[in-house]
Write an enzyme that holds these catalytic residues in place. Structure first.
Site, short mmCIF file in Angstrom:
data_model
loop_
_atom_site.label_atom_id
_atom_site.label_comp_id
_atom_site.label_asym_id
_atom_site.label_seq_id
_atom_site.Cartn_x
_atom_site.Cartn_y
_atom_site.Cartn_z
N MET A 122 47.56 -28.36 59.04
CA MET A 122 48.57 -27.43 58.58
C MET A 122 49.69 -28.18 57.87
SD MET A 122 48.78 -24.66 61.65
CE MET A 122 47.28 -23.90 62.26
N CYS A 123 50.88 -28.21 58.42
CA CYS A 123 52.05 -28.74 57.72
C CYS A 123 52.63 -29.92 58.46
CB CYS A 123 53.11 -27.65 57.56
SG CYS A 123 52.49 -26.09 56.89
N ARG A 124 53.64 -30.52 57.86
CA ARG A 124 54.45 -31.55 58.49
C ARG A 124 55.90 -31.31 58.10
NH1 ARG A 124 50.56 -31.95 61.01
NH2 ARG A 124 49.28 -33.76 61.49
N VAL A 148 56.20 -30.48 54.02
CA VAL A 148 55.01 -30.47 53.15
C VAL A 148 54.03 -29.48 53.76
CG1 VAL A 148 55.30 -32.76 52.16
CG2 VAL A 148 54.07 -32.52 54.33
N ASN A 175 56.20 -25.56 61.62
CA ASN A 175 54.92 -26.24 61.58
C ASN A 175 54.04 -25.59 62.63
OD1 ASN A 175 52.82 -28.08 61.21
ND2 ASN A 175 53.67 -29.52 62.70
#
Length: 351
Positions: free
Chosen positions: A1-3, A93, A119
């Protein structure tokens, strides 16, 4: 997924020293997520965003820069980061889970002086969305511009803050107060759990949220499960974060018991063993004047036994667990090139 990454400091920091230069910067994590355990999709290339606060004389609202261009391929990001300083920064991101690839879906999101990012994911979002949308006041319903579960969670947070007798538009001098932000965050998670229960949602949700008002920061590491591990989250604090060796080798220095800066990140920015502390699963972290407070979130998913070992399988499948410096073989190789710091971290933990 995201950071994501949060920086809160007594003094401003050059953005490039956060998001561009460190060995494992968040920009590096967008294309070379070496600590990510989800080998099926090791990139976070579905856009990025940076939010930062300027001096109050300019505005109490954060400046937000988002783009659907992958962070590693955005020349404007590098140009801005090398010339911009701030004492409170959010960086994110994205790897898409809910919502199309568009700037309106890139984190962080903002509403007047408040800034938010996420996140993780809300499980069964299509199933709970009608309940969530119907639960927020019109002004927060109309605030949403994108289609992500994360932005709707922000709308719910704003509505929860409003219910506590605070006008999110008010922009008070000194912020809303860390205690009020924490109370609103806990209320948001409680209301989400009510939606999950009402719709019979059994899949765990990963709720690593971050919110700031220009003064205080509140973050969560949370999963709607008693047995699963939450998405990874770390923090680091000290008196100076600097490059001690060419090539992006940064470390946190600590000269006394005071703390001049705090960073919270999905993955560590450095491989220094003494720099990063793991945030416990199902806890809420507050940064107030560079002091870190960690409270357990005591609800039906809380584990009373501190020795209980949660399973990381679910978070790994979602690409949400990053190995810390203490667990990474590659870290040993990098550390061998230079001595590690011996920073000790002062944390006030409340039961």
């Amino acid at each position: 997924m995201c950071r994501f990454l949060v920086y809160k400091g007594r003094n401003p920091i050059l953005l490039s020293d956060l998001i561009l230069n460190p060995t494992h910067s968040i920009l590096t994590q967008s294309y070379d997520c070496r600590l990510r355990l989800d080998i099926r999709r090791p990139h976070n290339g579905d856009g990025f965003g940076i939010g930062y606060y300027t001096t109050p004389t300019l505005s109490s609202e954060p400046c937000i820069f988002t783009s659907t261009t992958p962070a590693w391929n955005c020349v404007n990001l590098a140009r801005l980061a090398r010339k911009t300083t701030s004492s409170l920064v959010f960086a994110h991101v994205r790897a898409t889970t809910t919502g199309a690839l568009s700037e309106s879906n890139c984190h962080p999101f903002s509403y007047h002086s408040l800034m938010w990012m996420h996140n993780g994911h809300l499980a069964n979002f299509n199933g709970i969305k009608r309940l969530l949308v119907g639960a927020v006041r019109d002004e927060y319903f109309l605030m949403v511009e994108g289609s992500t579960d994360s932005e709707w969670a922000f709308a719910l947070f704003l509505d929860t803050l409003h219910s506590l007798g605070v006008d999110p538009k008010s922009n008070p001098v000194g912020g809303f107060g860390h205690a009020k932000l924490r109370e609103a965050m806990l209320g948001t998670i409680r209301r989400l759990n009510e939606f999950f229960e009402a719709t019979g949602t059994t899949e765990p949700s990963l709720l690593n949220f971050a919110v700031a008002d220009g003064n205080a920061v509140v973050c969560t590491r949370y999963v709607t499960s008693r047995d699963d591990e939450a998405a990874s989250l770390y923090f680091s604090s000290g008196t100076r974060f600097h490059e001690y060796k060419e090539g992006g080798f940064y470390r946190m220095e600590r000269h006394d018991r005071g703390q001049d800066l705090v960073m919270v990140a999905s993955e560590p920015l450095t491989f220094e063993r003494g720099d990063w502390v793991t945030v416990p699963t199902n806890s809420i972290l507050t940064v107030n004047k560079q002091t870190v407070l960690i409270h357990p979130i005591k609800d039906k998913y809380y584990q009373n036994n501190p020795a209980y070992i949660r399973s990381s399988k679910f978070a790994e499948e979602k690409g949400q667990v990053g190995l810390g410096p203490r667990d990474c073989d590659e870290c040993d190789e990098i550390e061998a090139q230079a001595p590690s710091s011996t920073q000790s971290t002062l944390v006030e933990t409340a039961a």
